[in-house]
Design a protein around this motif. Structure first.
Motif, PDB file in Angstrom:
ATOM      1  N   PHE A 365       0.854  -1.302  -0.034  1.00 51.17           N
ATOM      2  CA  PHE A 365       0.174   0.063   0.007  1.00 51.17           C
ATOM      3  C   PHE A 365       0.824   1.137  -0.153  1.00 51.17           C
ATOM      4  N   LEU A 366       0.627   2.171  -1.186  1.00 51.63           N
ATOM      5  CA  LEU A 366       1.536   3.427  -1.290  1.00 51.63           C
ATOM      6  C   LEU A 366       0.535   4.394  -1.595  1.00 51.63           C
ATOM      7  N   PRO A 367      -0.594   4.872  -0.762  1.00 54.43           N
ATOM      8  CA  PRO A 367      -1.456   5.792  -1.259  1.00 54.43           C
ATOM      9  C   PRO A 367      -0.991   7.239  -1.294  1.00 54.43           C
ATOM     10  N   PRO A 368      -1.770   8.138  -2.053  1.00 52.41           N
ATOM     11  CA  PRO A 368      -1.304   9.322  -1.934  1.00 52.41           C
ATOM     12  C   PRO A 368      -1.220   9.957  -0.638  1.00 52.41           C
ATOM     13  N   LEU A 369      -0.344  10.768  -0.278  1.00 52.48           N
ATOM     14  CA  LEU A 369      -0.352  11.320   1.150  1.00 52.48           C
ATOM     15  C   LEU A 369      -1.734  12.101   1.735  1.00 52.48           C
ATOM     16  N   THR A 370      -2.365  12.504   0.376  1.00 55.14           N
ATOM     17  CA  THR A 370      -3.537  13.045   0.752  1.00 55.14           C
ATOM     18  C   THR A 370      -4.795  12.443   1.132  1.00 55.14           C
ATOM     19  N   ILE A 371      -4.432  10.968   1.156  1.00 54.83           N
ATOM     20  CA  ILE A 371      -5.651   9.980   1.469  1.00 54.83           C
ATOM     21  C   ILE A 371      -6.483  10.513   2.777  1.00 54.83           C
ATOM     22  N   SER A 372      -7.770  10.579   2.616  1.00 51.36           N
ATOM     23  CA  SER A 372      -8.535  11.000   3.772  1.00 51.36           C
ATOM     24  C   SER A 372      -8.714   9.749   4.731  1.00 51.36           C
ATOM     25  N   ASP A 373      -9.079  10.120   5.985  1.00 50.78           N
ATOM     26  CA  ASP A 373      -9.249   8.944   7.083  1.00 50.78           C
ATOM     27  C   ASP A 373     -10.355   8.088   6.400  1.00 50.78           C
ATOM     28  N   GLU A 374     -11.517   8.721   5.868  1.00 54.46           N
ATOM     29  CA  GLU A 374     -12.597   7.849   5.193  1.00 54.46           C
ATOM     30  C   GLU A 374     -12.181   7.145   4.132  1.00 54.46           C
ATOM     31  N   GLU A 375     -11.327   7.726   3.227  1.00 57.29           N
ATOM     32  CA  GLU A 375     -10.846   6.810   2.487  1.00 57.29           C
ATOM     33  C   GLU A 375     -10.076   5.775   2.868  1.00 57.29           C
ATOM     34  N   ILE A 376      -9.156   5.877   3.862  1.00 58.47           N
ATOM     35  CA  ILE A 376      -8.569   4.765   4.551  1.00 58.47           C
ATOM     36  C   ILE A 376      -9.431   3.612   4.844  1.00 58.47           C
ATOM     37  N   ARG A 377     -10.453   4.049   5.719  1.00 58.86           N
ATOM     38  CA  ARG A 377     -11.442   3.120   6.138  1.00 58.86           C
ATOM     39  C   ARG A 377     -12.199   2.199   4.823  1.00 58.86           C
ATOM     40  N   LEU A 378     -12.477   3.289   3.909  1.00 61.38           N
ATOM     41  CA  LEU A 378     -13.179   2.457   2.755  1.00 61.38           C
ATOM     42  C   LEU A 378     -11.800   1.437   1.968  1.00 61.38           C
ATOM     43  N   GLY A 379     -10.888   1.985   2.063  1.00 65.39           N
ATOM     44  CA  GLY A 379      -9.938   1.084   1.298  1.00 65.39           C
ATOM     45  C   GLY A 379      -9.558  -0.212   1.974  1.00 65.39           C
ATOM     46  N   LEU A 380      -9.622  -0.115   3.372  1.00 65.16           N
ATOM     47  CA  LEU A 380      -9.338  -1.195   4.289  1.00 65.16           C
ATOM     48  C   LEU A 380     -10.501  -2.154   4.123  1.00 65.16           C
ATOM     49  N   LYS A 381     -11.688  -1.630   4.213  1.00 61.14           N
ATOM     50  CA  LYS A 381     -12.937  -2.562   4.010  1.00 61.14           C
ATOM     51  C   LYS A 381     -13.024  -3.229   2.477  1.00 61.14           C
ATOM     52  N   ARG A 382     -12.651  -2.598   1.535  1.00 61.81           N
ATOM     53  CA  ARG A 382     -12.817  -3.342   0.458  1.00 61.81           C
ATOM     54  C   ARG A 382     -11.610  -4.202   0.081  1.00 61.81           C
ATOM     55  N   THR A 383     -10.360  -3.758   0.829  1.00 64.38           N
ATOM     56  CA  THR A 383      -9.093  -4.913   0.650  1.00 64.38           C
ATOM     57  C   THR A 383      -9.569  -6.146   1.373  1.00 64.38           C
ATOM     58  N   GLU A 384     -10.379  -6.093   2.459  1.00 62.87           N
ATOM     59  CA  GLU A 384     -10.515  -7.474   3.425  1.00 62.87           C
ATOM     60  C   GLU A 384     -11.610  -8.032   2.301  1.00 62.87           C
ATOM     61  N   GLU A 385     -12.453  -7.352   1.909  1.00 65.96           N
ATOM     62  CA  GLU A 385     -13.732  -7.861   0.942  1.00 65.96           C
ATOM     63  C   GLU A 385     -12.914  -8.762  -0.235  1.00 65.96           C
ATOM     64  N   ALA A 386     -11.790  -8.288  -0.824  1.00 68.46           N
ATOM     65  CA  ALA A 386     -11.269  -8.568  -1.952  1.00 68.46           C
ATOM     66  C   ALA A 386     -10.436  -9.848  -1.296  1.00 68.46           C
ATOM     67  N   ILE A 387      -9.784  -9.946  -0.351  1.00 68.47           N
ATOM     68  CA  ILE A 387      -9.138 -11.066   0.154  1.00 68.47           C
ATOM     69  C   ILE A 387     -10.079 -12.178   0.366  1.00 68.47           C
ATOM     70  N   GLN A 388     -11.399 -11.988   0.880  1.00 70.37           N
ATOM     71  CA  GLN A 388     -12.215 -12.952   1.307  1.00 70.37           C
ATOM     72  C   GLN A 388     -12.912 -13.458   0.123  1.00 70.37           C
ATOM     73  N   ARG A 389     -13.035 -12.465  -0.882  1.00 66.20           N
ATOM     74  CA  ARG A 389     -14.053 -13.302  -1.954  1.00 66.20           C
ATOM     75  C   ARG A 389     -12.984 -13.660  -3.300  1.00 66.20           C
ATOM     76  N   PHE A 390     -11.832 -13.198  -3.366  1.00 66.30           N
ATOM     77  CA  PHE A 390     -10.877 -13.653  -4.406  1.00 66.30           C
ATOM     78  C   PHE A 390      -9.716 -14.297  -4.102  1.00 66.30           C
ATOM     79  N   GLY A 391      -9.007 -15.082  -4.854  1.00 65.48           N
ATOM     80  CA  GLY A 391      -7.772 -15.775  -4.641  1.00 65.48           C
ATOM     81  C   GLY A 391      -7.974 -16.714  -3.278  1.00 65.48           C
ATOM     82  N   MET A 392      -9.063 -16.854  -3.079  1.00 66.30           N
ATOM     83  CA  MET A 392      -9.213 -18.016  -1.781  1.00 66.30           C
ATOM     84  C   MET A 392      -8.933 -19.460  -2.518  1.00 66.30           C
ATOM     85  N   LYS A 393      -7.729 -20.181  -2.146  1.00 69.19           N
ATOM     86  CA  LYS A 393      -7.437 -21.475  -2.774  1.00 69.19           C
ATOM     87  C   LYS A 393      -8.498 -22.356  -2.022  1.00 69.19           C
TER      88      LYS A 393
END
Ligand SMILES: *Cc1c(COP(=O)(O)O)cnc(C)c1O
Length: 401
Positions: A365-393
């Motif tokens: 993760f190397l987001p722009p330094l201007t990322i907002s707290d809300e964007e961080i929360r949303l990014g984390l939420k989507r990241t977790e969803e991506a980990i759970q939904r895709f790539g599970m062997k």
């Protein structure tokens, strides 16, 4: 052109050295990228840390446009105000007096290698296993990964590699012909790998003791770890520092910084585009924006929030093996037996999220330094969803993909 046509033309007309994700981005805004269909993606990669203050940053773009209408490049046959202003600014923030300007990270490191050999009159360069310093033959000789090197050998002679985060290995490796030691404060391409605290301080001491130059590769780490440069966490001063990526918010600009007294003589180094008025104006505006808004300092707090979120993901998901980060340079390790990281990165696009894996089973993760707290929360939420939904062997298919 629609997305499919762009992808087909790329295959026909562009050399096939990249494995690209199947998306065509058309414009960006802050932490968001928009594709040809107008779909909006949250970007946690920041164009590999080059987009330091957000896409289409209006203050930076205003400065770029103003310079664009005056002069793009005069070459270094002459002087420009933008270049000397940027050099002065870099000296203030780094503590290193002199700048050489080029256009990329690899050139910044190439220049560092030439400068070290020139200054010491010696040939030997020691670099680290798993390190990455660029793709031109000199910087590539310092780079570790064999797949980047073996097909285009012979490389530049004089390079050797030692384990990262092992100061005693450096002491042992130094010979009377060693000019310099090259090291990343955090190994980015290797998967955001941190040395123990005190490592840089130790290697600084060893280099001083043995009369060897210390070259710190800050091409990726500049601006985002909570200090202007990551070496500043250990209160050391390197002899030479390589900078690029985020320093001009995506406009190509590389810089080799050096202590007073380490310099080329006329004709020993040059670049037609290096330090163009346009790139320097972009660099100055980017640094100006970062200072005005306190973004280096804010990266500490934002990074803590981000890291806490990554730790939460790790706790809730047995397929996540580790989390680490400093400021806004962070990583998650997925368990290779349970997860296929490439599928996670691909699948994330479907969730309107841009992720990256530099190597193995690491998400970086190397987001722009201007990322907002809300964007961080949303990014984390989507990241977790991506980990759970895709790539599970699947259990029976584990390790067989
Ligand atoms: C990206 C990178 C480079 C090479 O930079 P380019 O601009 O791609 O040439 C060198 N060193 C480090 C640490 C990097 O992350």
């Amino acid at each position: 052109m629609d997305t499919q046509e762009v992808i087909e033309k790329e295959k026909r007309f562009v050399m096939q050295s990249y494995g690209r994700l199947r998306v065509v981005f058309e414009h960006g805004e802050g932490t968001w990228l928009f594709d040809k269909e107008g779909k909006k993606y949250l970007d946690l990669v920041g164009a590999i840390a080059t987009c330091s203050v957000g896409y289409a940053n209006s203050e930076v773009n205003t400065a770029i446009k103003a310079q664009l209408d005056k002069l793009i490049n005069t070459t270094n046959l002459y002087y420009t105000e933008a270049q000397v202003e940027l050099a002065e600014k870099l000296a203030q923030v780094s503590g290193l007096q002199k700048s050489f300007f080029c256009n990329s990270g690899t050139e910044a490191m190439e220049t560092a290698i030439k400068l070290a050999r020139k200054h010491t009159g010696k040939k030997g360069i020691i670099a680290c296993e798993h390190g990455f310093h660029g793709r031109t033959l000199g910087a590539l000789s310092a780079t570790w990964k064999q797949a980047y090197k073996e097909f285009c050998s012979p490389l530049v002679p004089g390079f050797s590699h030692i384990p990262y985060d092992d100061a005693e290995a450096l002491r042992t490796a130094i010979t009377p012909d060693t000019a310099a030691f090259i090291v990343e404060p955090i190994q980015g391409e290797a998967g955001v790998m941190f040395p123990k605290h005190g490592y840089l301080r130790q290697v600084r001491e060893i280099c001083d003791e043995k009369g060897v130059l210390l070259i710190v590769d800050e091409v990726q780490t500049n601006l985002r770890t909570g200090k202007f440069f990551a070496f500043q966490h250990e209160k050391i001063l390197p002899d030479i520092v390589g900078v690029a990526k985020g320093i001009a918010n995506g406009v190509p600009l590389g810089v080799t910084l050096a202590r007073e007294g380490i310099d080329f003589t006329k004709g020993q180094q040059g670049s037609t585009f290096g330090g163009s008025a346009l790139a320097c104006a972009a660099g100055l505006a980017t640094i100006g924006y970062i200072q005005k808004h306190g973004l280096v300092e804010q990266a500490v707090e934002k990074g803590k929030e981000f890291f806490k979120g990554l730790e939460g993901i790790k706790m809730r998901n047995s397929s996540v093996a580790g989390a680490r980060g400093r400021g806004l340079m962070l990583a998650l390790d997925l368990d290779a037996a349970l997860q296929d990281v490439k599928e996670v990165v691909k699948g994330a696009l479907g969730l309107a999220l841009v992720l990256n894996s530099p190597t193995g089973n690491v998400l970086r993760f190397l987001p722009p330094l201007t990322i907002s707290d809300e964007e961080i929360r949303l990014g984390l939420k989507r990241t977790e969803e991506a980990i759970q939904r895709f790539g599970m062997k699947t259990p029976q298919g584990a390790g067989q993909r």
